[in-house]
Scaffold this active site. Structure first.
Site, PDB file in Angstrom:
ATOM      1  N   HIS A 122     -58.669  28.671  31.817  1.00  0.00           N
ATOM      2  CA  HIS A 122     -58.685  28.057  30.488  1.00  0.00           C
ATOM      3  C   HIS A 122     -59.751  28.672  29.578  1.00  0.00           C
ATOM      4  CE1 HIS A 122     -56.916  24.065  32.298  1.00  0.00           C
ATOM      5  NE2 HIS A 122     -56.012  25.022  32.206  1.00  0.00           N
ATOM      6  N   HIS A 164     -56.038  20.401  29.938  1.00  0.00           N
ATOM      7  CA  HIS A 164     -55.560  21.787  30.033  1.00  0.00           C
ATOM      8  C   HIS A 164     -55.294  22.294  28.621  1.00  0.00           C
ATOM      9  CE1 HIS A 164     -54.791  21.347  34.476  1.00  0.00           C
ATOM     10  NE2 HIS A 164     -55.157  20.155  34.078  1.00  0.00           N
TER      11      HIS A 164
HETATM   12  C1  LIG Z   1     -52.410  31.125  35.871  1.00  0.00           C
HETATM   13  C2  LIG Z   1     -52.608  30.220  34.681  1.00  0.00           C
HETATM   14  C3  LIG Z   1     -52.341  28.860  34.798  1.00  0.00           C
HETATM   15  C4  LIG Z   1     -52.538  28.022  33.709  1.00  0.00           C
HETATM   16  N1  LIG Z   1     -52.128  26.711  33.801  1.00  0.00           N
HETATM   17  C5  LIG Z   1     -52.143  25.944  32.691  1.00  0.00           C
HETATM   18  C6  LIG Z   1     -51.537  24.657  32.699  1.00  0.00           C
HETATM   19  O1  LIG Z   1     -50.929  24.236  33.695  1.00  0.00           O
HETATM   20  N2  LIG Z   1     -51.617  23.913  31.565  1.00  0.00           N
HETATM   21  C7  LIG Z   1     -52.235  24.367  30.438  1.00  0.00           C
HETATM   22  O2  LIG Z   1     -52.325  23.630  29.466  1.00  0.00           O
HETATM   23  N3  LIG Z   1     -52.799  25.583  30.401  1.00  0.00           N
HETATM   24  C8  LIG Z   1     -52.734  26.395  31.484  1.00  0.00           C
HETATM   25  N4  LIG Z   1     -53.224  27.656  31.414  1.00  0.00           N
HETATM   26  C9  LIG Z   1     -53.895  28.082  30.173  1.00  0.00           C
HETATM   27  C10 LIG Z   1     -52.944  28.276  28.993  1.00  0.00           C
HETATM   28  O3  LIG Z   1     -51.738  28.860  29.429  1.00  0.00           O
HETATM   29  C11 LIG Z   1     -53.646  29.148  27.940  1.00  0.00           C
HETATM   30  O4  LIG Z   1     -54.843  28.547  27.528  1.00  0.00           O
HETATM   31  C12 LIG Z   1     -52.810  29.375  26.693  1.00  0.00           C
HETATM   32  O5  LIG Z   1     -51.510  29.736  27.036  1.00  0.00           O
HETATM   33  C13 LIG Z   1     -53.478  30.450  25.842  1.00  0.00           C
HETATM   34  O6  LIG Z   1     -52.702  30.728  24.697  1.00  0.00           O
HETATM   35  P1  LIG Z   1     -53.126  31.921  23.721  1.00  0.00           P
HETATM   36  O7  LIG Z   1     -52.097  31.960  22.663  1.00  0.00           O
HETATM   37  O8  LIG Z   1     -54.544  31.754  23.338  1.00  0.00           O
HETATM   38  O9  LIG Z   1     -53.068  33.240  24.622  1.00  0.00           O
HETATM   39  P2  LIG Z   1     -51.850  33.854  25.455  1.00  0.00           P
HETATM   40  O10 LIG Z   1     -50.771  32.877  25.646  1.00  0.00           O
HETATM   41  O11 LIG Z   1     -52.446  34.471  26.670  1.00  0.00           O
HETATM   42  O12 LIG Z   1     -51.257  34.979  24.496  1.00  0.00           O
HETATM   43  C14 LIG Z   1     -51.870  36.196  24.209  1.00  0.00           C
HETATM   44  C15 LIG Z   1     -50.776  37.225  24.037  1.00  0.00           C
HETATM   45  O13 LIG Z   1     -51.296  38.346  23.358  1.00  0.00           O
HETATM   46  C16 LIG Z   1     -50.899  39.530  24.028  1.00  0.00           C
HETATM   47  N5  LIG Z   1     -51.926  40.520  23.714  1.00  0.00           N
HETATM   48  C17 LIG Z   1     -53.237  40.459  24.006  1.00  0.00           C
HETATM   49  N6  LIG Z   1     -53.887  41.521  23.491  1.00  0.00           N
HETATM   50  C18 LIG Z   1     -52.955  42.266  22.844  1.00  0.00           C
HETATM   51  C19 LIG Z   1     -53.001  43.474  22.110  1.00  0.00           C
HETATM   52  N7  LIG Z   1     -54.151  44.125  21.917  1.00  0.00           N
HETATM   53  N8  LIG Z   1     -51.844  43.963  21.582  1.00  0.00           N
HETATM   54  C20 LIG Z   1     -50.666  43.288  21.742  1.00  0.00           C
HETATM   55  N9  LIG Z   1     -50.578  42.149  22.448  1.00  0.00           N
HETATM   56  C21 LIG Z   1     -51.701  41.630  22.981  1.00  0.00           C
HETATM   57  C22 LIG Z   1     -50.809  39.125  25.473  1.00  0.00           C
HETATM   58  O14 LIG Z   1     -50.035  40.018  26.231  1.00  0.00           O
HETATM   59  C23 LIG Z   1     -50.224  37.723  25.362  1.00  0.00           C
HETATM   60  O15 LIG Z   1     -48.826  37.752  25.312  1.00  0.00           O
HETATM   61  C24 LIG Z   1     -53.047  28.529  32.489  1.00  0.00           C
HETATM   62  C25 LIG Z   1     -53.297  29.891  32.357  1.00  0.00           C
HETATM   63  C26 LIG Z   1     -53.067  30.748  33.434  1.00  0.00           C
HETATM   64  C27 LIG Z   1     -53.308  32.212  33.260  1.00  0.00           C
END
Ligand SMILES: Cc1cc2nc3c(=O)[nH]c(=O)nc-3n(C[C@H](O)[C@H](O)[C@H](O)COP(=O)(O)OP(=O)(O)OC[C@H]3O[C@@H](n4cnc5c(N)ncnc54)[C@H](O)[C@@H]3O)c2cc1C
Length: 579
Positions: A513, A558
């Site tokens: 997280h 979460h």
């Molecule tokens: C194994 C695991 C289990 C989890 N379990 C839970 C759960 O059960 N419940 C919950 O609430 N949360 C959970 N989380 C956390 C939650 O999924 C994340 O906090 C949330 O999805 C983050 O969203 P975000 O949009 O910040 O980033 P992300 O969803 O990670 O999106 C970032 C995106 O940007 C892309 N990217 C990054 N850098 C670049 C770049 N330079 N150029 C192009 N693309 C790029 C990546 O490939 C990705 O697709 C979990 C996370 C993981 C890894």
């Protein structure tokens, strides 16, 4: 439209979104509602469609790490965890981490959102303002077994027409009945909560998950569904990593004018220049690295790699907060436990057939179907030594999740070949420890150094100790007599406080997280934030960050639901700014 050939993108985009992850797809979907605007999402990873590990809820833990669709980061050795490093993966595919996470859907508490509103001076982040966004984003869908869910959640606080499906467990287990039963017949500390997503999170209740009937609901499944991805003004380019944000510095404040991207080291580099904004949705690690590579960050770090400074922003990569969790295993007298699925190939085959043929059985669910949030009483001596880390009096210090199987993310905690187990996962949801992300190379294709700083505050060690004692107490209530046979051998040596603390240091892992690494500016805060309350990067024009990195503190729960809601409101902020 999904595009795989970078030479096929258009030249007249209004917005470029970096990252088609949890937040990125929400923003892309909402901005493309305006047919006058043309949107490009650039995603480093692959398409999510057709990957079984990413779709079947029970396989969530198999969806990472070390897959072709994950960023396989590791942490630096964690000094308070006996110098262990650990896998720190993120999703590298459409949907981002929402495509590989465990689907546990928690909004946090009203205190949490009110604290962000207070911190940022923006009442738009308060619980009362964010609740409509939570309702807008979700559709409560019936669980796979279509059981009657009356009394298992509060429909008044939910949405029924948003893109993201959220549902209760679709496979009844003896374990969940016992967990819920404990709240009714046992100790007053463990009260029942009809809906932990109502703003009042404390207590034990049924877990809500981002699942639609039998399959995972990710931001790709929900926000790039056929009716959205078919919009002619929404282009999603995959398998191209953004390597730099470009700025015009010709007059006054630097303005973001575009980005460069490439499929990998040695592959051709392309440029795209939107007319309105670049929006970074790369997540708590990706967006930090990209800002620094583009010249926004702590000057000393940028200097070390000869990256020309565009804006000095000392908090980029600082304030990394994450939830350390310990997976406690109890031997149980439960021949029907899900351990049979990992111990007995025939049982797994039967479950797979049931899933494929009838859309039923254990594979329809994620790792848990009940959840609890708890506080340490205010008269505990801990609070004489340390300030209370929770975001408010109605918010948890720690959380419990119960799984009907031996669950572990520690390479050394190998499941015994036979036996039935309950895993009670204790999560520190209000940690005081802070870490950081720093560059390790001037190349976008080299990972940065990630240090979550787990348990570096002694306060967190004590909280985990108290949570462990509370977990044992929960499992020894009347409802568990004859069922709980005691702690499994991996956690048996936990009789004294010193032994429990050693056990915690040896066993704590991340819940993945990471939050806070581009945090919002605080009102009157001594330290600079990275983005404004409207998520504009300070010191430059036409650049925003919308992802888990902007939260000033971590949710007691979460993170995915908070990211969805943040992205929904951000899309409205952007629409208003360009109306
Ligand atoms: C194994 C695991 C289990 C989890 N379990 C839970 C759960 O059960 N419940 C919950 O609430 N949360 C959970 N989380 C956390 C939650 O999924 C994340 O906090 C949330 O999805 C983050 O969203 P975000 O949009 O910040 O980033 P992300 O969803 O990670 O999106 C970032 C995106 O940007 C892309 N990217 C990054 N850098 C670049 C770049 N330079 N150029 C192009 N693309 C790029 C990546 O490939 C990705 O697709 C979990 C996370 C993981 C890894």
């Amino acid at each position: 439209i999904i595009i795989t050939d970078p030479t096929k993108i258009a030249t007249d985009y209004d917005f470029v979104i970096v990252g088609g992850g949890t937040a990125g797809n929400v923003v892309a979907n909402r901005l493309s509602e305006n047919s006058n605007w043309k949107i490009l999402v650039v995603e480093a990873g692959i398409n999510n469609a057709g990957i079984e590990d990413v779709s079947v809820p029970f396989l969530g833990p198999d969806a990472s790490p070390n897959k072709p669709w994950t960023w396989n980061y590791t942490t630096v050795p964690q000094k308070a965890l006996n110098s262990r490093s650990m896998a720190y993966q993120r999703g590298k595919l459409l949907g981002g981490s929402s495509s590989i996470n465990f689907m546990i859907y928690t909004r946090g508490s009203s205190d949490y959102w009110d604290a962000i509103a207070k911190w940022s001076g923006d009442p738009g982040w308060s619980w009362i303002s964010m609740l409509p966004y939570f309702k807008k984003l979700e559709t409560i869908t019936p669980p796979a077994d279509h059981h009657n869910t009356t009394g298992q959640f509060n429909p008044l606080v939910h949405g029924f027409s948003g893109p993201l499906s959220v549902s209760l467990s679709g496979f009844a287990s003896e374990l969940s009945s016992r967990v819920i039963n404990t709240t009714f017949v046992d100790h007053a500390d463990f009260k029942f909560n009809l809906d932990v997503n109502s703003g009042d999170q404390l207590g034990v209740g049924w877990l809500q998950a981002s699942i639609n009937d039998t399959v995972r609901a990710s931001s790709a499944v929900a926000y790039l569904a056929p009716q959205f991805i078919s919009r002619p003004n929404l282009h999603v380019l995959i398998q191209q990593q953004v390597t730099k944000v470009l700025f015009s510095t010709s007059h006054g404040t630097p303005a973001a004018i575009g980005v460069t991207f490439s499929a990998g080291p040695g592959a051709p580099t392309f440029t795209v220049k939107p007319s309105k904004e670049v929006i970074l949705c790369g997540g708590a690690i990706g967006s930090v690295q990209l800002l620094m590579l583009s010249g926004i960050g702590p000057p000393a770090q940028l200097n070390a790699f000869n990256i020309p400074l565009v804006v000095s922003s000392t908090q980029v990569g600082q304030n990394l907060i994450d939830h350390p969790a310990v997976f406690n295993h109890f031997s149980v007298n439960a021949p029907q436990s899900l351990d049979q699925l990992r111990e007995n190939a025939t049982a797994l085959e039967v479950a797979e057939e049931e899933y494929a043929d009838e859309g039923e059985g254990p594979l329809v669910d994620t790792v848990s179907d009940t959840i609890g949030f708890f506080r340490v009483p205010s008269n505990n001596s801990l609070f004489q030594q340390f300030p209370d880390s929770s975001v408010g009096p109605k918010s948890a210090h720690y959380e419990f999740l119960w799984s009907d199987i031996w669950a572990s993310f520690l390479p050394t905690a190998i499941a015994p070949p036979t036996g039935d187990f309950v895993t009670l996962t204790q999560v520190l949801v209000a940690p005081a420890s802070r870490g950081s992300i720093v560059l390790n190379s001037p190349s976008a294709f080299e990972f940065p150094l990630i240090d979550p700083g787990f348990l570096t505050s002694d306060y967190d060690v004590t909280l985990h100790l108290l949570a462990f004692k509370s977990a044992k107490q929960f499992m020894s209530e009347k409802s568990w007599k004859g069922f709980n046979l005691g702690l499994a051998p991996d956690s048996a040596n936990t009789n004294t406080d010193a032994e429990i603390i050693q056990y915690i240091r040896n066993n704590a892992v991340t819940l993945w997280h990471p939050t806070g690494t581009n945090r919002m500016q605080g009102v009157g805060a001594n330290e600079d934030g990275v983005v404004t309350n409207e998520l504009l990067v300070k010191g430059v024009d036409k650049l925003r960050v919308v992802d888990a990195s902007v939260f000033p503190f971590i949710v007691p729960g979460h993170t995915e639901a908070t990211v969805y809601a943040l992205a929904e409101r951000s899309a409205d902020i952007i629409k208003t700014a360009w109306a």
